[in-house]
Design an enzyme around this catalytic site. Structure first.
Site, mmCIF file in Angstrom:
data_model
loop_
_atom_site.group_PDB
_atom_site.id
_atom_site.type_symbol
_atom_site.label_atom_id
_atom_site.label_comp_id
_atom_site.label_asym_id
_atom_site.label_seq_id
_atom_site.Cartn_x
_atom_site.Cartn_y
_atom_site.Cartn_z
ATOM 1 N N LYS A 57 0.830 -1.210 0.000
ATOM 2 C CA LYS A 57 0.000 0.000 0.000
ATOM 3 C C LYS A 57 0.868 1.265 0.000
ATOM 4 C CE LYS A 57 -3.557 -2.584 -0.084
ATOM 5 N NZ LYS A 57 -4.737 -2.918 0.688
HETATM 6 C C1 PLP Z 1 -5.743 -3.927 0.987
HETATM 7 C C2 PLP Z 1 -7.171 -3.615 1.078
HETATM 8 C C3 PLP Z 1 -7.962 -4.013 2.163
HETATM 9 C C4 PLP Z 1 -7.470 -4.955 3.242
HETATM 10 O O1 PLP Z 1 -6.343 -4.566 3.882
HETATM 11 P P1 PLP Z 1 -5.394 -5.686 4.563
HETATM 12 O O2 PLP Z 1 -4.455 -4.858 5.361
HETATM 13 O O3 PLP Z 1 -4.742 -6.420 3.438
HETATM 14 O O4 PLP Z 1 -6.251 -6.540 5.396
HETATM 15 C C5 PLP Z 1 -9.280 -3.621 2.211
HETATM 16 N N1 PLP Z 1 -9.814 -2.879 1.228
HETATM 17 C C6 PLP Z 1 -9.104 -2.487 0.166
HETATM 18 C C7 PLP Z 1 -9.763 -1.642 -0.872
HETATM 19 C C8 PLP Z 1 -7.764 -2.854 0.039
HETATM 20 O O5 PLP Z 1 -7.072 -2.476 -1.034
#
Ligand code: PLP
Length: 431
Positions: A200
């Site tokens: 991210k």
């Molecule tokens: C990555 C993501 C999540 C979940 O996050 P994690 O930390 O991987 O559990 C939820 N919603 C969206 C849109 C994402 O891109």
């Protein structure tokens, strides 16, 4: 006109560019993790300052949020936000048909039923008109996703939420730094969830998540929920009493320390990223049949994922299926060294967990509401069109030094577009 790499020509992006990767891990990050490892506290289970509480404070200060609660993942953040808002069995939560699976799973984790709404064809975010159509007396909340880093239409969603007395939990996993009318996304609604998963925009060294809210009482319920239902009060020893349902959703100090170091560099990264990406998109916007992502007026886009749509008719390929053009372009661009990929291969309601209602046994949670199940292959025309006619660029463009790489990507697109006869031949063969 130079020969396409797929047919023996030289690839536009040389292999020695493969070092531009995301995340970018620097010595400060390594030092921060080692210092935390040598520090007194690896977990945040008692009162007092540690890397986790410092991350909560720094994040809140940087983005202007009143309260921030660190948790173990973005998925945990979404589920805990719904739990803290009291959403549970018998409730429906409206979520976009186009998102990462976690957005649809979070209501199910609370034994609530996710109800899917279609998306807007330009922003790829939940369509407020379709949200309104799907509201029932059981609807309790909306989870707009700021997908790819583009803020959802919070003006209209907020108005709908007020009219029907619904909570808004923003899924801002892909959008730290994005703003909507000058406000940072995340705490425009009741609560917002961020993910620090390693790919991210602001990563940790593994998994992590954050919740933000303007409501101090809601934040207290989130803290209780993340730690076994306990209350950890300032200046008081941990008493090991559970005051409500809780989980273990705590973040550890190593993850917090890594993200603290990344957060220090975020503003500089973000400036470089905005310049690199907007320059790249301006070049691609000139190509016929290609629609580039845009930031709507009054918003800042975090550019987590760059999604490009292809239009066969505008490309001069009337009657060719969008999937055929997409696969021809994917093959040719990848051969030039541009790692074009799909992101989300099917609408969320087509995922088996939702279409087959694989929940907690005995049909829960769907059997509680009697809500109609989704049927794979039906409904959600905009989501289906976007999946059929688009490809994405992910991760490497997030590196602050990606400017020259993106110039090469643009060269590759221009080269492929200069060979449109070859694209046409491949697309027609696939059609
Ligand atoms: C990555 C993501 C999540 C979940 O996050 P994690 O930390 O991987 O559990 C939820 N919603 C969206 C849109 C994402 O891109």
């Amino acid at each position: 006109m130079s020969k396409l790499a797929a047919f023996g020509g030289t690839a536009t992006v040389p292999r020695d560019w493969r070092h531009v990767q995301w995340p970018l891990i620097e010595d400060e990050d390594r030092k921060a993790v080692l210092d935390a490892l040598d520090g007194p506290r690896l977990v945040s289970d008692t009162d007092g300052v540690n890397a986790v509480s410092r991350l909560e404070e720094d994040w809140a200060r940087r983005f202007g949020h009143e309260a921030c609660v660190a948790v173990s993942s973005g998925t945990a953040a979404l589920a805990l936000a719904l739990a803290a808002l009291g959403i549970g069995p018998g409730d429906e939560v409206i979520v976009p048909a186009f998102s990462f699976i976690a957005t649809g799973l979070a209501p199910v984790h609370q034994m609530a039923v996710p109800v899917f709404a279609d998306i807007d064809p330009v922003t790829f975010n939940i369509d407020p008109d379709d949200v309104e159509r799907r509201i029932t007396p059981r609807t309790k909340a909306i989870i707009p996703v700021h997908l790819h880093g583009a803020p959802a239409d919070m003006d209209r969603l907020t108005a709908i939420a007020r009219r029907y007395d619904l909570a808004i939990v923003e899924d801002a996993a892909q959008a730290p730094g994005a703003t909507h009318r000058g406000r940072p996304v995340g705490a425009i609604g009741e609560a917002g969830a961020f993910s620090l998963q390693v790919s991210k925009n602001i990563p940790t060294c593994g998994e992590g998540g954050l919740l933000v809210t303007r409501d101090a009482e809601l934040a207290a319920r989130m803290r209780r929920g993340r730690q076994f239902g306990e209350d950890i009060d300032a200046g008081r020893d941990r008493d090991y009493i559970s005051y409500g349902l809780g989980w273990n959703y705590k973040m550890n100090a190593l993850q917090a320390a890594f993200t603290l170091a990344q957060l220090d560099r975020f503003d500089a990264y973000e400036r470089a990223r905005q310049e690199n990406v907007t320059g790249f998109l301006a070049r691609l916007a000139e190509l016929p049949g290609l629609t580039v992502p845009t930031a709507l007026p009054g918003t800042t886009h975090a550019w987590h994922i760059l999604r490009f749509r292809f239009d066969p008719a505008a490309f001069g390929l009337d009657g060719v299926r969008p999937e055929a053009l997409r696969s021809a372009l994917r093959r040719l661009l990848r051969a030039e060294g541009v790692p074009m990929s799909q992101y989300q291969l099917i609408p969320l309601p087509d995922q088996k967990v939702f279409s087959d209602r694989v929940g907690f046994g005995s049909g829960y949670p769907w059997s509680v509401t009697g809500a109609p199940g989704t049927t794979a292959g039906e409904d959600y025309p905009v989501t289906r069109a976007v999946i059929a006619d688009s490809l994405t660029v992910q991760k490497r463009h997030l590196h602050p030094g990606a400017g020259e790489l993106l110039d090469l990507y643009a060269d590759a697109f221009e080269k492929v577009w200069a060979n449109r006869d070859m694209v046409a031949t491949l697309a027609k063969a696939a059609s």
